[in-house]
Design a protein around this motif. Structure first.
Motif, PDB file in Angstrom:
ATOM      1  N   ASP A  57       0.828  -1.209   0.000  1.00  0.00           N
ATOM      2  CA  ASP A  57       0.000   0.000   0.000  1.00  0.00           C
ATOM      3  C   ASP A  57       0.860   1.257   0.000  1.00  0.00           C
ATOM      4  O   ASP A  57       0.474   2.278  -0.568  1.00  0.00           O
ATOM      5  N   HIS A  58       2.026   1.162   0.652  1.00  0.00           N
ATOM      6  CA  HIS A  58       2.931   2.308   0.756  1.00  0.00           C
ATOM      7  C   HIS A  58       4.357   1.856   0.488  1.00  0.00           C
ATOM      8  O   HIS A  58       4.834   0.889   1.090  1.00  0.00           O
ATOM      9  N   VAL A  59       5.030   2.540  -0.421  1.00  0.00           N
ATOM     10  CA  VAL A  59       6.443   2.300  -0.684  1.00  0.00           C
ATOM     11  C   VAL A  59       7.200   3.562  -0.325  1.00  0.00           C
ATOM     12  O   VAL A  59       6.885   4.657  -0.830  1.00  0.00           O
ATOM     13  N   TRP A  60       8.204   3.428   0.534  1.00  0.00           N
ATOM     14  CA  TRP A  60       8.990   4.558   1.023  1.00  0.00           C
ATOM     15  C   TRP A  60      10.365   4.533   0.365  1.00  0.00           C
ATOM     16  O   TRP A  60      11.169   3.632   0.628  1.00  0.00           O
ATOM     17  N   ASP A  61      10.627   5.505  -0.505  1.00  0.00           N
ATOM     18  CA  ASP A  61      11.936   5.625  -1.156  1.00  0.00           C
ATOM     19  C   ASP A  61      12.804   6.518  -0.280  1.00  0.00           C
ATOM     20  O   ASP A  61      12.763   7.750  -0.389  1.00  0.00           O
ATOM     21  N   CYS A  62      13.573   5.884   0.597  1.00  0.00           N
ATOM     22  CA  CYS A  62      14.367   6.639   1.574  1.00  0.00           C
ATOM     23  C   CYS A  62      15.751   6.977   1.025  1.00  0.00           C
ATOM     24  O   CYS A  62      16.301   6.249   0.205  1.00  0.00           O
ATOM     25  N   CYS A  63      16.298   8.088   1.517  1.00  0.00           N
ATOM     26  CA  CYS A  63      17.561   8.610   0.981  1.00  0.00           C
ATOM     27  C   CYS A  63      17.416   8.727  -0.526  1.00  0.00           C
ATOM     28  O   CYS A  63      18.288   8.310  -1.304  1.00  0.00           O
ATOM     29  N   CYS A  64      16.296   9.313  -0.950  1.00  0.00           N
ATOM     30  CA  CYS A  64      15.893   9.265  -2.362  1.00  0.00           C
ATOM     31  C   CYS A  64      16.744  10.133  -3.267  1.00  0.00           C
ATOM     32  O   CYS A  64      16.652  10.025  -4.491  1.00  0.00           O
ATOM     33  N   GLN A 126      -2.205   3.558   6.872  1.00  0.00           N
ATOM     34  CA  GLN A 126      -2.659   2.185   7.046  1.00  0.00           C
ATOM     35  C   GLN A 126      -2.293   1.336   5.835  1.00  0.00           C
ATOM     36  O   GLN A 126      -2.296   1.801   4.700  1.00  0.00           O
ATOM     37  N   GLY A 127      -1.973   0.068   6.102  1.00  0.00           N
ATOM     38  CA  GLY A 127      -1.700  -0.852   5.013  1.00  0.00           C
ATOM     39  C   GLY A 127      -0.323  -1.480   5.136  1.00  0.00           C
ATOM     40  O   GLY A 127       0.359  -1.357   6.158  1.00  0.00           O
TER      41      GLY A 127
END
Length: 268
Positions: A57-64, A126-127
């Motif tokens: 549901d959520h993708v976090w592109d960290c240090c993008c 949420q997800g």
């Protein structure tokens, strides 16, 4: 404005299919962004992109950094919500401007966060979450992962990691946290070799995390075989030099890599 017809078309493409070549993907993204200044995904980012499966549901592109990976995920509607995370304000401002200009009508939602990766506001969404951390050392990744687990001890999370160094220490840390391995791969870019690890906080979600890797030593193509052989040789040489310099005790690491057996599964 984002090319709507091409964006609709991309929803039906299988980015993980063998025939979805790097040049084809680059050409598509150039059409969408109407510029050559955006994307030409590196081999490393292309491998990471390919390991982002559906179901999140959520993708976090960290240090993008410049947001290239997140843009690709957003263009192919990889998840309902793509998050761009970096602690550098000027980078996030630039990413935010590009998102507003080119992804105003994107199917997936997007949010930018100028925060430390350790402070991800996961509980606000949420997800199912996938947290991608790349472009930093394994030591910093361990700090981020530990902080996230302390904040969300019961939340089921997947992490997609591509450390630039300290891979062995990172794997030991994942083992101590009882993470499971969902997939692992090797990629070569600009004469450097990288591990890409997809892991889960659920200990029974995949197979056990191995201290020196397991699946990518079993190769299926000549290119994979060459990369695995080079990676094993380079890694052993690195730790043998450390061992000879007596800067630190790495005998157990040398022994672990010496025990690796390459398996060529190429069909003849």
């Amino acid at each position: 404005m984002l090319c709507e017809s091409k964006l609709r078309e991309c929803r039906h493409w299988d980015y993980n299919a063998p025939d979805f070549s790097f040049p084809r993907k680059t050409a598509f993204l150039r059409v969408c962004f109407q510029t050559d200044t955006f994307l030409k995904l590196s081999k490393r980012l292309t491998q990471i992109d390919a390991m982002v499966a559906s179901g999140y549901d959520h993708v976090w592109d960290c240090c993008c950094d410049h947001g290239f990976l997140g843009f690709s995920l957003l263009a192919r509607n990889a998840a309902p919500h793509i998050h761009f995370v970096d602690i550098v304000p000027v980078l996030m401002e630039t990413v935010n401007q590009k998102l507003q200009r080119y992804f105003e009508n994107a199917v997936s939602a997007w949010t930018t966060h100028c925060i430390d990766v350790a402070a991800l506001p996961l509980s606000q969404y949420q997800g199912k979450h996938l947290v991608i951390i790349a472009g930093v050392g394994g030591d910093l990744m361990m700090t981020f992962i530990s902080a996230i687990r302390r904040r969300y001890p019961t939340l089921e999370l997947d992490f997609l990691l591509c450390p630039v160094r300290h891979q062995f220490s990172l794997r030991e840390h994942l083992i101590s946290l009882e993470f499971s391995m969902l997939h692992e791969a090797l990629v070569e870019e600009n004469k450097r070799l990288y591990e890409v690890l997809l892991v889960s906080t659920e200990s029974d979600a995949g197979f056990s995390v191995h201290p020196v890797g397991e699946r990518f030593w079993q190769t299926h193509t000549p290119e994979q075989s060459k990369i695995a052989s080079h990676y094993l040789s380079n890694t052993l040489n690195h730790y043998r030099r450390l061992q000879q310099s007596q800067q630190e005790s790495v005998s157990h690491i040398v022994e672990a890599y010496q025990a690796v057996k390459l398996h060529d599964l190429i069909r003849r």
